[in-house]
Write a protein that holds these residues in place. Structure first.
Motif, PDB file in Angstrom:
ATOM      1  N   ASP A 174     -31.163 -34.710  -2.778  1.00  0.00           N
ATOM      2  CA  ASP A 174     -30.557 -33.731  -3.687  1.00  0.00           C
ATOM      3  C   ASP A 174     -30.342 -32.402  -2.977  1.00  0.00           C
ATOM      4  O   ASP A 174     -29.816 -31.459  -3.568  1.00  0.00           O
ATOM      5  CB  ASP A 174     -31.428 -33.531  -4.931  1.00  0.00           C
ATOM      6  CG  ASP A 174     -32.758 -32.857  -4.616  1.00  0.00           C
ATOM      7  OD1 ASP A 174     -33.172 -32.905  -3.434  1.00  0.00           O
ATOM      8  OD2 ASP A 174     -33.383 -32.303  -5.531  1.00  0.00           O
ATOM      9  N   GLN A 175     -30.758 -32.335  -1.708  1.00  0.00           N
ATOM     10  CA  GLN A 175     -30.544 -31.112  -0.924  1.00  0.00           C
ATOM     11  C   GLN A 175     -29.223 -31.251  -0.170  1.00  0.00           C
ATOM     12  O   GLN A 175     -29.170 -31.696   0.976  1.00  0.00           O
ATOM     13  CB  GLN A 175     -31.707 -30.869   0.029  1.00  0.00           C
ATOM     14  CG  GLN A 175     -32.972 -30.431  -0.693  1.00  0.00           C
ATOM     15  CD  GLN A 175     -34.104 -30.152   0.270  1.00  0.00           C
ATOM     16  OE1 GLN A 175     -34.957 -31.010   0.513  1.00  0.00           O
ATOM     17  NE2 GLN A 175     -34.112 -28.961   0.826  1.00  0.00           N
ATOM     18  N   ILE A 176     -28.152 -30.888  -0.868  1.00  0.00           N
ATOM     19  CA  ILE A 176     -26.792 -30.993  -0.341  1.00  0.00           C
ATOM     20  C   ILE A 176     -26.155 -29.611  -0.422  1.00  0.00           C
ATOM     21  O   ILE A 176     -25.997 -29.066  -1.517  1.00  0.00           O
ATOM     22  CB  ILE A 176     -25.951 -31.996  -1.153  1.00  0.00           C
ATOM     23  CG1 ILE A 176     -26.632 -33.373  -1.196  1.00  0.00           C
ATOM     24  CG2 ILE A 176     -24.538 -32.106  -0.585  1.00  0.00           C
ATOM     25  CD1 ILE A 176     -26.035 -34.307  -2.218  1.00  0.00           C
ATOM     26  N   GLU A 177     -25.807 -29.052   0.709  1.00  0.00           N
ATOM     27  CA  GLU A 177     -25.207 -27.712   0.742  1.00  0.00           C
ATOM     28  C   GLU A 177     -23.768 -27.813   1.260  1.00  0.00           C
ATOM     29  O   GLU A 177     -23.541 -27.999   2.454  1.00  0.00           O
ATOM     30  CB  GLU A 177     -26.025 -26.783   1.646  1.00  0.00           C
ATOM     31  CG  GLU A 177     -25.501 -25.355   1.651  1.00  0.00           C
ATOM     32  CD  GLU A 177     -26.365 -24.427   2.491  1.00  0.00           C
ATOM     33  OE1 GLU A 177     -25.854 -23.385   2.924  1.00  0.00           O
ATOM     34  OE2 GLU A 177     -27.565 -24.745   2.710  1.00  0.00           O
ATOM     35  N   PRO A 178     -22.784 -27.684   0.381  1.00  0.00           N
ATOM     36  CA  PRO A 178     -21.391 -27.780   0.820  1.00  0.00           C
ATOM     37  C   PRO A 178     -21.032 -26.631   1.761  1.00  0.00           C
ATOM     38  O   PRO A 178     -21.521 -25.512   1.613  1.00  0.00           O
ATOM     39  CB  PRO A 178     -20.597 -27.689  -0.487  1.00  0.00           C
ATOM     40  CG  PRO A 178     -21.570 -28.007  -1.572  1.00  0.00           C
ATOM     41  CD  PRO A 178     -22.883 -27.513  -1.080  1.00  0.00           C
ATOM     42  N   PHE A 179     -20.155 -26.924   2.717  1.00  0.00           N
ATOM     43  CA  PHE A 179     -19.598 -25.916   3.622  1.00  0.00           C
ATOM     44  C   PHE A 179     -18.092 -26.141   3.638  1.00  0.00           C
ATOM     45  O   PHE A 179     -17.526 -26.666   4.589  1.00  0.00           O
ATOM     46  CB  PHE A 179     -20.211 -26.067   5.007  1.00  0.00           C
ATOM     47  CG  PHE A 179     -19.923 -24.923   5.951  1.00  0.00           C
ATOM     48  CD1 PHE A 179     -20.269 -23.635   5.615  1.00  0.00           C
ATOM     49  CD2 PHE A 179     -19.314 -25.155   7.174  1.00  0.00           C
ATOM     50  CE1 PHE A 179     -20.010 -22.580   6.481  1.00  0.00           C
ATOM     51  CE2 PHE A 179     -19.055 -24.116   8.055  1.00  0.00           C
ATOM     52  CZ  PHE A 179     -19.402 -22.825   7.708  1.00  0.00           C
ATOM     53  N   GLY A 180     -17.441 -25.775   2.522  1.00  0.00           N
ATOM     54  CA  GLY A 180     -16.045 -26.137   2.323  1.00  0.00           C
ATOM     55  C   GLY A 180     -15.964 -27.511   1.667  1.00  0.00           C
ATOM     56  O   GLY A 180     -16.973 -28.167   1.395  1.00  0.00           O
ATOM     57  N   LEU A 181     -14.743 -27.961   1.392  1.00  0.00           N
ATOM     58  CA  LEU A 181     -14.555 -29.251   0.737  1.00  0.00           C
ATOM     59  C   LEU A 181     -14.954 -30.422   1.621  1.00  0.00           C
ATOM     60  O   LEU A 181     -15.412 -31.453   1.121  1.00  0.00           O
ATOM     61  CB  LEU A 181     -13.079 -29.423   0.331  1.00  0.00           C
ATOM     62  CG  LEU A 181     -12.584 -28.682  -0.909  1.00  0.00           C
ATOM     63  CD1 LEU A 181     -11.114 -28.991  -1.133  1.00  0.00           C
ATOM     64  CD2 LEU A 181     -13.393 -29.065  -2.132  1.00  0.00           C
ATOM     65  N   ASP A 182     -14.765 -30.284   2.931  1.00  0.00           N
ATOM     66  CA  ASP A 182     -14.901 -31.436   3.817  1.00  0.00           C
ATOM     67  C   ASP A 182     -16.182 -31.455   4.639  1.00  0.00           C
ATOM     68  O   ASP A 182     -16.388 -32.366   5.441  1.00  0.00           O
ATOM     69  CB  ASP A 182     -13.700 -31.512   4.757  1.00  0.00           C
ATOM     70  CG  ASP A 182     -13.525 -30.239   5.578  1.00  0.00           C
ATOM     71  OD1 ASP A 182     -14.011 -29.175   5.150  1.00  0.00           O
ATOM     72  OD2 ASP A 182     -12.888 -30.306   6.646  1.00  0.00           O
ATOM     73  N   GLU A 183     -17.056 -30.472   4.468  1.00  0.00           N
ATOM     74  CA  GLU A 183     -18.286 -30.421   5.253  1.00  0.00           C
ATOM     75  C   GLU A 183     -19.483 -30.186   4.340  1.00  0.00           C
ATOM     76  O   GLU A 183     -19.366 -29.573   3.276  1.00  0.00           O
ATOM     77  CB  GLU A 183     -18.229 -29.305   6.301  1.00  0.00           C
ATOM     78  CG  GLU A 183     -17.111 -29.453   7.321  1.00  0.00           C
ATOM     79  CD  GLU A 183     -17.139 -28.348   8.365  1.00  0.00           C
ATOM     80  OE1 GLU A 183     -18.246 -28.029   8.851  1.00  0.00           O
ATOM     81  OE2 GLU A 183     -16.075 -27.798   8.679  1.00  0.00           O
ATOM     82  N   ALA A 184     -20.644 -30.663   4.774  1.00  0.00           N
ATOM     83  CA  ALA A 184     -21.867 -30.441   4.008  1.00  0.00           C
ATOM     84  C   ALA A 184     -23.078 -30.674   4.899  1.00  0.00           C
ATOM     85  O   ALA A 184     -23.042 -31.494   5.822  1.00  0.00           O
ATOM     86  CB  ALA A 184     -21.932 -31.362   2.790  1.00  0.00           C
ATOM     87  N   TRP A 185     -24.143 -29.910   4.607  1.00  0.00           N
ATOM     88  CA  TRP A 185     -25.449 -30.161   5.217  1.00  0.00           C
ATOM     89  C   TRP A 185     -26.297 -30.968   4.252  1.00  0.00           C
ATOM     90  O   TRP A 185     -26.250 -30.752   3.031  1.00  0.00           O
ATOM     91  CB  TRP A 185     -26.175 -28.851   5.514  1.00  0.00           C
ATOM     92  CG  TRP A 185     -25.716 -28.142   6.745  1.00  0.00           C
ATOM     93  CD1 TRP A 185     -25.960 -28.502   8.038  1.00  0.00           C
ATOM     94  CD2 TRP A 185     -24.966 -26.918   6.810  1.00  0.00           C
ATOM     95  NE1 TRP A 185     -25.398 -27.590   8.906  1.00  0.00           N
ATOM     96  CE2 TRP A 185     -24.785 -26.607   8.176  1.00  0.00           C
ATOM     97  CE3 TRP A 185     -24.443 -26.060   5.853  1.00  0.00           C
ATOM     98  CZ2 TRP A 185     -24.098 -25.483   8.599  1.00  0.00           C
ATOM     99  CZ3 TRP A 185     -23.752 -24.931   6.261  1.00  0.00           C
ATOM    100  CH2 TRP A 185     -23.580 -24.648   7.629  1.00  0.00           C
ATOM    101  N   LEU A 186     -27.089 -31.905   4.784  1.00  0.00           N
ATOM    102  CA  LEU A 186     -28.025 -32.687   3.987  1.00  0.00           C
ATOM    103  C   LEU A 186     -29.399 -32.592   4.631  1.00  0.00           C
ATOM    104  O   LEU A 186     -29.531 -32.743   5.854  1.00  0.00           O
ATOM    105  CB  LEU A 186     -27.619 -34.169   3.932  1.00  0.00           C
ATOM    106  CG  LEU A 186     -26.530 -34.631   2.972  1.00  0.00           C
ATOM    107  CD1 LEU A 186     -25.183 -33.997   3.296  1.00  0.00           C
ATOM    108  CD2 LEU A 186     -26.421 -36.152   3.013  1.00  0.00           C
TER     109      LEU A 186
END
Length: 414
Positions: free
Chosen positions: A97-109
């Motif tokens: 549940d630790q999902i940090e979006p970085f724009g529409l196409d990128e994310a940190w998990l």
């Protein structure tokens, strides 16, 4: 305990979604581009068949077609891209549940707590990559590390459809030779500043004395030195996390080039109205005003000034931005786009130094007028009440910068 952080980057996202929607276009160079009629005629994303020709994000459409005459140009469909982005995040949510979006196409998990159930970080990365390709028809590049900054270096390191692990045992081997601008938060100005100091690689930055970097770049020099050495303790935010809003801004590529101070004054007033309306919706005021200007040769600058008191008055914000403009622009070229931002956001009702002088009373009157205008426009529509200045130029005045404001994939006001 060491963390397990993934950074996932969907390859050529907008172009890949279009190829998934239009299978007949696979195998052909393709670019998703803005609307030329609305003067957003730039490349937003290009597929890997177009890139060898030199087609790049941010390039004008006519330049892209010169480099690649057979280029297929498609208009963006942001609703569809948002839909694909949400579907990808639904897949990520199966692992954390630790999902940090970085724009529409990128994310940190952050998958540290998922190891017992789903396997180690590399196994999770491989499984996510397979699922994205099977379920969405897209490919991703994934960086695996113990922190966010290095994980992003990993996702950028090898593309497309690759997984790169960068941890202590191979950090220097992979990261040190990379150009310094590959490090997150090293923009063009910082890159040039470091280049003048003889620092061109991340390794050189990591091995530079921190005192020297502090003298040269201030606090950011210390931060970048920490990042270059693979140290970053910032957490990956949970899906429900709502960030504190630090600034509110709006910018526009104008329907025609701005050619004189009157044009600029009109546009700044339009944009200030939209920014201040948003601040009132957030029950906040700004303490700093920034103005952004880009000319027809795509040269740009940003300037800012501090306000005497926190404000959400559109007249005061426009006046401050206009004064910054007059002090910094000398009309070598017409202006293509312009923006305004209120930063240093504070909540309404916070303690502040009050004044009995006319300036404070004038600000309060203008804020009450702006609030009344908000109420009328909310009930009868944006165009129901306009300043007289707006009618001096029907083309520029026809813009509705608040309701028509869109977030474009390439941000120029940062």
């Amino acid at each position: 305990m060491a963390r397990n952080i993934l950074h996932i980057d969907q390859n050529c996202f907008y172009a890949s979604v279009e190829m998934q929607r239009h299978p007949e276009l696979r195998g052909r160079p393709l670019a998703v581009c803005g609307n030329q009629e609305e003067r957003h005629g730039i490349v937003l994303a290009a597929n890997y068949l177009a890139k060898p020709f030199g087609v790049k994000t941010g390039m004008a459409i006519w330049q892209a077609k010169q480099k690649c005459p057979n280029l297929i140009v498609l208009a963006p469909d942001m609703a569809e891209y948002i839909r694909f982005s949400k579907m990808a995040r639904e897949i990520y949510a199966d692992y954390t549940d630790q999902i940090e979006p970085f724009g529409l196409d990128e994310a940190w998990l952050d998958v540290t707590g998922s190891a017992v159930i789903a396997g180690d970080a590399m196994h999770i990365a491989q499984e996510i990559s397979r699922r994205i390709q099977f379920e969405l028809g897209l490919t991703v590049s994934i960086g695996v590390s113990d922190n966010k900054i290095t994980a992003k270096l990993g996702s950028d390191y090898k593309k497309p459809n690759a997984i790169t692990r960068i941890e202590k045992d191979n950090y220097k081997e992979i990261v040190y030779p990379l150009p310094v601008e590959d490090l997150l938060y090293v923009g063009p100005a910082t890159k040039e500043n470091l280049r003048r100091a003889g620092i061109t690689t991340i390794g050189a930055l990591a091995e530079s004395p921190v005192e020297f970097l502090h003298r040269r770049l201030g606090k950011m020099g210390v931060i970048l030195h920490t990042f270059a050495n693979g140290r970053d303790i910032s957490p990956v935010q949970t899906t429900e996390y709502v960030p504190t809003i630090k600034s509110v801004g709006n910018s526009a590529t104008t329907p025609r080039d701005l050619c004189n101070n009157g044009d600029v004054r009109l546009m700044l007033l339009l944009l200030a109205e939209s920014v201040c309306a948003r601040m009132r919706e957030l029950m906040s005021r700004c303490t700093v005003v920034e103005v952004y200007v880009r000319d027809t040769e795509l040269r740009s600058f940003i300037r800012q000034c501090k306000l005497p008191s926190p404000s959400c008055s559109s007249a005061e914000m426009a006046d401050a931005a206009y004064a910054l403009f007059l002090a910094n622009y000398h009309w070598e070229k017409p202006i293509r786009s312009i923006g305004i931002r209120g930063s240093g956001i504070v909540e309404n009702g916070m303690y502040e130094q009050t004044s009995l002088f006319p300036d404070e009373q004038r600000r309060e009157r203008w804020e009450r007028i702006d609030k009344a205008v908000d109420d009328i426009r909310h009930r009868y529509g944006y165009m129901s009440l306009q300043r007289a200045l707006i009618y001096t130029d029907p083309l520029l005045g026809s813009i509705n910068p608040k309701d028509d404001h869109t977030i474009h994939p390439v941000g120029y006001f940062a």
